[in-house]
Design a protein around this motif. Structure first.
Motif, short mmCIF file in Angstrom:
data_model
loop_
_atom_site.label_atom_id
_atom_site.label_comp_id
_atom_site.label_asym_id
_atom_site.label_seq_id
_atom_site.Cartn_x
_atom_site.Cartn_y
_atom_site.Cartn_z
N UNK A 669 -83.06 59.49 -1.39
CA UNK A 669 -82.95 60.34 -2.58
C UNK A 669 -81.60 60.04 -3.22
N UNK A 670 -81.53 60.16 -4.54
CA UNK A 670 -80.33 59.80 -5.28
C UNK A 670 -79.95 60.92 -6.22
N UNK A 671 -78.65 61.05 -6.47
CA UNK A 671 -78.15 61.97 -7.49
C UNK A 671 -76.98 61.29 -8.19
N UNK A 672 -77.12 61.12 -9.51
CA UNK A 672 -76.09 60.45 -10.30
C UNK A 672 -75.83 61.25 -11.56
N UNK A 673 -74.62 61.15 -12.08
CA UNK A 673 -74.35 61.84 -13.34
C UNK A 673 -72.87 62.05 -13.58
N UNK A 674 -72.58 63.00 -14.45
CA UNK A 674 -71.19 63.34 -14.72
C UNK A 674 -71.08 64.83 -15.00
N UNK A 675 -69.86 65.34 -14.84
CA UNK A 675 -69.56 66.76 -15.07
C UNK A 675 -68.28 66.86 -15.88
N UNK A 676 -68.32 67.69 -16.89
CA UNK A 676 -67.15 67.91 -17.75
C UNK A 676 -66.89 69.40 -17.82
N UNK A 696 -78.96 63.26 -12.75
CA UNK A 696 -80.23 62.57 -12.53
C UNK A 696 -80.48 62.55 -11.03
N UNK A 697 -81.03 63.64 -10.54
CA UNK A 697 -81.33 63.78 -9.11
C UNK A 697 -82.80 63.44 -8.91
N UNK A 698 -83.08 62.41 -8.13
CA UNK A 698 -84.44 61.91 -8.08
C UNK A 698 -84.76 61.23 -6.76
N UNK A 699 -86.06 61.12 -6.55
CA UNK A 699 -86.58 60.26 -5.51
C UNK A 699 -86.86 58.90 -6.16
#
Length: 844
Positions: A669-676, A696-699
């Protein structure tokens, strides 16, 4: 240097409504600096540091923010942190799921532990349900995003919540009291008193809270008559603390707490009805709509507006009201001993006893089908942590070494029963071909095909199932930061963790003659309904939760089997970070963390059915993060940015199929992205805040990791549950003095959330070729707005506030699932609608 840092932190916290954690210091040596409202001190690194100085993505929430945004417990933190989300299902104490960056662990199984660790005053809380007590007398809440295992230990593969309560103040007498009244007959009273016993040496602090509220979901019987409400609250908490400070710098803090709650939680609203099943049940003599009596339902799986209208009605059908009673108490102790001028020894120990008792209608209809008559759970947890930390090389090296040990015992016992309408419902599921009582009919044919009246009805079937687990965990760890050049720092952390568990299932009692009779007459069943339907007959006659636990290799049908098995695992958790501070206060950092969440034992009746392995593997994560932390325009603007990518291996999943719970590991499983996150202070009266999270949290398409199970393959290519791609928070707070005596404020904040999935599966695992979408899996995007305004004395002797949360009354759902034994029916657990009220506060 350690003395100076502690005094500096203490001075800042006292000025900005934060109170420093117990930390070796000598207040006579260093004078505290002047107030700087832009400085927020946290202990995310196990040291008191400015949140802008640490290479960690963390949201720090002050008590004023908690009050103004109506954050009354862990579940409400969503209102102040865009990367944090939560959901709750039927079991009040055991089905709370916390998520950070879209990642969490579905609950409903006492053997599962949360991927988001919760720490209260430094002590680990082993289950989210244990930490649902009311927020009162809170000093701060820290939302640590990404794996935190190096410093915070076990089960923080997604992140951690670090909650600190206000400690005793040995210098002065004081306290506060709040009283609130709101809609749904909300009554909330809070208060605390701080009293020095020996000035500058010993003090006591007493805290209490009471909250009651009517439910927001109406529960009706088969005639549509209201029988009560669900999602009620009736709870209280008391906390007593003793604080000690010596002239030599030794500090001691002892905390004892006790709480009780009695809540009617939680009823589910049927969104999608099964028209064919309801028609068949009607023909067989069932009440209208097959025992469903809410004012509306949709029968079109694509009618999203219709489903939203059904949810807005907030009406559920049941034959009894759910009831959940919890009781818990705990003791936490913290001792800080200075070891010279540059090191400290810190011990934190805790013991907690949690118990709950629940009962509920588990088929979510007015038919007497399937009930949980008693679900008793007890969890006792003991933890010990010892750290030695300090500085060297003139403050260039901050070092820390420590050890941790925990011991936990879990016991859970459940009474299940089948009711008078169970056979009728099974008749509907069989299409009415075998009449209104197919199981009774088939057992009649098995017992005596020539003489009617010898059938065995499933009505009155009961089972008492017992689950237990003992676990031990120990670890040793180190976390060190070295400034190798001016502004350039390197951080290395290591933690060796060892987990061992022993747990299992046993059946204390079972009364299920229907199942035993059907098992003895498989040829008769095959001759009557055909060989293809034999598994369906046995699956309903030997319903998983009430089946006799007599499974063996000699019995072809996978009946439950008692088991008691060990589980052990060990893992080296590590992190490496590099940070650079440009001309203060602008810094950047890059980090890599290898995290870990313990595997364990599936404490469910079906875990060992058919000889299956009842254990599940540990979850691992490799996380990469880049960050920027900055202040501009004379500190009027604060902006923090984090870009992340997290790769999970053996991701732990629990799924409810409509007939039973299944647990399994997904390969990837993956989780990618950014936070501001940003805070803007245009002037001394106005503060603006904003937060934006893209996740983008996904299988991934190849998530199976070589597994061939349909429930794993169906997940691949879909997003994780309750993981919206975009969440934004925008708020403003304006406050100013209205006269020489009066002051006032007004604050408003909006949380804007993208579409999100609310079910474990996005497609039907039974038909992977078609990949048919699960109806009403998607919760549409929504915006929830909170407002609050207040006026009061400048010395805070009194403040009167009016407030509203979710003022646009957006009714959303946290969990959507296949209604138990209802064919294509789908139901959901609604989240809180609009609330409003008035609060009176006083400080002294």
């Amino acid at each position: 240097m350690t003395r100076k840092l502690a005094a500096y932190a203490a001075g800042l916290m006292a000025c900005s409504s934060f109170t420093a954690p117990a930390f070796a210091q000598d207040a006579d040596e260093v004078e505290a600096p002047e107030q700087d409202d832009s400085v927020i001190i946290v202990t995310a690194t196990r040291r008191a540091q400015d949140v802008q100085d640490i290479p960690i993505a963390v949201t720090a929430v002050s008590p004023e923010q908690l009050d103004k945004q109506g954050v009354v417990n862990v579940q409400n933190i969503t209102q102040v942190s865009p990367s944090f989300s939560t959901s709750n299902a039927q079991v009040a104490s055991g089905s709370v799921v916390l998520r950070i960056r879209g990642v969490g662990t579905t609950s409903n199984n006492i053997g599962f532990e949360s991927a988001v660790g919760i720490f209260v005053d430094g002590a680990y809380q082993s289950r989210p349900g244990v930490a649902l007590s009311e927020f009162v007398d809170i000093e701060r809440v820290e939302v640590l995003r990404g794996p935190q295992g190096t410093l915070f230990g076990r089960n923080t593969s997604a992140g951690a919540l670090n909650i600190t309560t206000r400690g005793p103040d040995v210098t002065e007498f004081g306290g506060f009291a709040n009283a609130t009244y709101g809609n749904f007959d909300l009554i909330n009273v809070q208060g605390a008193i701080n009293a020095p016993i020996v000035e500058d040496t010993l003090a006591v602090r007493l805290t209490g809270a009471y909250r009651s509220r009517d439910g927001f979901v109406d529960v009706v019987d088969e005639t549509g008559t209201k029988i009560g409400e669900s999602n009620t609250i009736d709870q209280f908490l008391v906390r007593a603390q003793l604080g000690f400070e010596s002239d030599s710098g030794i500090t001691v803090r002892l905390i004892g707490d006790y709480s009780e709650s009695e809540n009617q939680c939680c009823a589910a609203v049927e969104l999608l009805g099964d028209a064919g099943l309801e028609a068949t049940l009607g023909a067989l003599g069932a009440p209208p709509r097959g025992g469903m009596a809410a004012p509306s339902v949709t029968f079109n799986p694509f009618d999203q507006p219709g489903a939203e209208q059904v949810l807005d009605n907030l009406t559920a059908t049941a034959n009894r009201l759910p009831l959940a009673e919890t009781e818990q108490w705990g003791i936490t102790g913290e001792i800080n001993i200075p070891l010279g001028d540059s090191a400290d020894l810190i011990y934190i120990g805790s013991y907690r006893d949690f118990s709950s008792s629940e009962n509920y209608d588990s088929d979510f209809s007015a038919l007497e089908v399937f009930d949980v008559d008693r679900l008793d759970t007890e969890i006792t947890t003991m933890t010990h942590e010892l750290r030695i930390q300090g500085e060297a090389f003139g403050g260039s090296l901050e070092w820390l070494v420590g050890g941790y040990y925990s011991d936990e015992e879990i016991s859970s016992s459940t009474d299940f029963s089948l009711g008078s309408d169970y056979d009728l419902l099974i008749g509907g599921l069989f299409g009415g071909l075998l009449g209104p009582a197919p199981l009774t009919l088939l057992t009649d044919l098995i017992n005596d095909p020539l003489t009617p009246g010898n059938g065995v009805s499933p009505n009155g079937t009961t089972a008492t199932n017992q689950y237990s687990q003992e676990s031990e965990s120990f670890s040793i760890f180190t976390h060190n930061t070295l400034e190798v050049a001016e502004g350039l720092k390197l951080t290395v952390g290591l933690r060796y963790s060892d987990e061992s568990k022993t747990g299992g299932f046993t059946q204390l009692a079972n009364n299920n003659p229907t199942c035993l009779t059907l098992l003895s007459g498989v040829p008769t069943i095959a001759a009557t309904v055909g060989a293809d339907l034999v598994p369906n007959v046995l699956g309903t006659g030997c319903f998983a939760f009430t089946a006799p636990a007599i499974g063996s290799d000699a019995i072809a049908f996978p009946l439950p089997r008692p088991f008691n098995v060990p589980f052990s695992d060990e893992e080296l958790i590590y992190t490496g970070k590099v940070s650079y501070e440009f001309e203060a206060p602008v810094s950047v950092y890059a980090s890599f963390t290898h995290g870990y969440k313990s595997g364990g034992i599936n404490l469910d009746i079906t875990a060992n059915s058919g000889g299956a392995d009842p254990t599940f593997r540990s979850e691992l994560v490799d996380a990469y993060e880049l960050g920027l932390k900055a202040k501009f325009l004379d500190d009027a603007v604060t902006m923090n940015l984090a870009v992340f990518h997290e790769e999970f291996t053996d991701f732990q999943v629990l799924e409810f199929t409509g007939a039973q719970f299944t647990t399994f590991n997904v390969g990837r499983a993956l989780s990618s992205g950014f936070e501001l996150e940003s805070v803007i202070r245009p002037d001394e009266n106005l503060t603006l805040n904003a937060g934006l999270s893209y996740t983008n949290a996904r299988y991934p398409d190849d998530c199976d990791g070589g597994l061939t199970s349909p429930n794993v393959l169906a997940l691949c290519g879909n997003t994780l549950t309750n993981a919206p791609e975009i969440v934004a928070i925008f708020g403003a707070n304006y406050e100013r003095d209205l006269s020489d005596y009066l002051t006032g404020f007004i604050t408003a904040q909006a949380r804007i959330e993208d579409d999100r999935r609310t079910s474990t599966q996005a497609v039907n695992p039974a038909d992977l070729a078609a990949r048919t979408l699960v109806p009403f899996d998607i919760q549409d995007s929504n915006t929830k707005v909170n407002v609050r305004a207040g006026i009061g004395a400048q010395d805070k002797s009194w403040t009167l506030e009016v407030w509203g949360n979710n003022i646009t009354d957006e009714v959303t759902r946290g969990v959507t699932f296949n209604t138990v034994l209802r064919g294509g029916s789908r139901s959901a657990f609604p989240q809180q609608p609009a609330t409003y009220g008035v609060t009176l506060r006083t400080e002294f």
